[in-house]
Write a protein that holds these residues in place. Structure first.
Motif, PDB file in Angstrom:
ATOM      1  N   PRO A  48      -7.184  -0.934   3.425  1.00  0.00           N
ATOM      2  CA  PRO A  48      -6.553  -1.319   2.150  1.00  0.00           C
ATOM      3  C   PRO A  48      -5.048  -1.462   2.293  1.00  0.00           C
ATOM      4  O   PRO A  48      -4.420  -0.800   3.114  1.00  0.00           O
ATOM      5  CB  PRO A  48      -6.897  -0.175   1.200  1.00  0.00           C
ATOM      6  N   LYS A  49      -4.454  -2.341   1.495  1.00  0.00           N
ATOM      7  CA  LYS A  49      -3.022  -2.598   1.597  1.00  0.00           C
ATOM      8  C   LYS A  49      -2.175  -1.398   1.203  1.00  0.00           C
ATOM      9  O   LYS A  49      -1.017  -1.316   1.549  1.00  0.00           O
ATOM     10  CB  LYS A  49      -2.638  -3.783   0.718  1.00  0.00           C
ATOM     11  N   GLU A  50      -2.729  -0.449   0.469  1.00  0.00           N
ATOM     12  CA  GLU A  50      -1.970   0.727   0.059  1.00  0.00           C
ATOM     13  C   GLU A  50      -1.560   1.595   1.231  1.00  0.00           C
ATOM     14  O   GLU A  50      -0.576   2.288   1.178  1.00  0.00           O
ATOM     15  CB  GLU A  50      -2.775   1.572  -0.937  1.00  0.00           C
ATOM     16  N   ARG A  51      -2.356   1.576   2.291  1.00  0.00           N
ATOM     17  CA  ARG A  51      -2.015   2.383   3.468  1.00  0.00           C
ATOM     18  C   ARG A  51      -0.947   1.706   4.253  1.00  0.00           C
ATOM     19  O   ARG A  51      -0.199   2.282   4.949  1.00  0.00           O
ATOM     20  CB  ARG A  51      -3.235   2.580   4.350  1.00  0.00           C
ATOM     21  N   ASN A  97       4.315  -9.862   6.701  1.00  0.00           N
ATOM     22  CA  ASN A  97       3.165 -10.027   5.807  1.00  0.00           C
ATOM     23  C   ASN A  97       1.945 -10.596   6.515  1.00  0.00           C
ATOM     24  O   ASN A  97       0.810 -10.290   6.139  1.00  0.00           O
ATOM     25  CB  ASN A  97       3.540 -10.926   4.632  1.00  0.00           C
ATOM     26  N   ARG A 123      -0.250   6.706   7.960  1.00  0.00           N
ATOM     27  CA  ARG A 123       0.570   5.592   7.493  1.00  0.00           C
ATOM     28  C   ARG A 123       0.505   4.459   8.514  1.00  0.00           C
ATOM     29  O   ARG A 123       0.442   4.698   9.714  1.00  0.00           O
ATOM     30  CB  ARG A 123       2.026   6.016   7.339  1.00  0.00           C
ATOM     31  N   THR A 131      -5.797  -6.190   7.096  1.00  0.00           N
ATOM     32  CA  THR A 131      -6.813  -6.091   6.047  1.00  0.00           C
ATOM     33  C   THR A 131      -7.994  -7.008   6.334  1.00  0.00           C
ATOM     34  O   THR A 131      -9.122  -6.684   5.976  1.00  0.00           O
ATOM     35  CB  THR A 131      -6.223  -6.434   4.671  1.00  0.00           C
TER      36      THR A 131
END
Length: 72
Positions: free
Chosen positions: A69-72, A56, A50, A63
């Motif tokens: 990736p932004k999902e992690r 932001n 994680r 990235t």
């Protein structure tokens, strides 16, 4: 950068505070210290389960520079 390991589940979390040393060439760090921090952060992000970014802009820089990736 702060690394956190949960020893019960052995999940690794990396908390990233600031990446200004990568984008700002007039940063107070010299080239060697910038390279060293870049290498350590890249290795920590690769091993992390994680990733926590404080805002932001930091998430966008992760990235952009490390192709995470932004999902992690």
């Amino acid at each position: 950068m702060k690394r956190i390991t949960d020893y019960r589940t052995s999940r690794k979390t990396v908390e990233v505070h600031d990446l200004s040393f990568l984008s700002d060439r007039n940063h107070r760090y010299g080239w060697f210290r910038r390279h060293y921090r870049h290498h350590r952060l890249r290795r920590a992000l690769k091993k992390a389960d994680r990733i926590i970014a404080l805002n932001n802009e930091v998430a966008h820089d992760i990235t952009r520079y490390y192709f995470i990736p932004k999902e992690r």
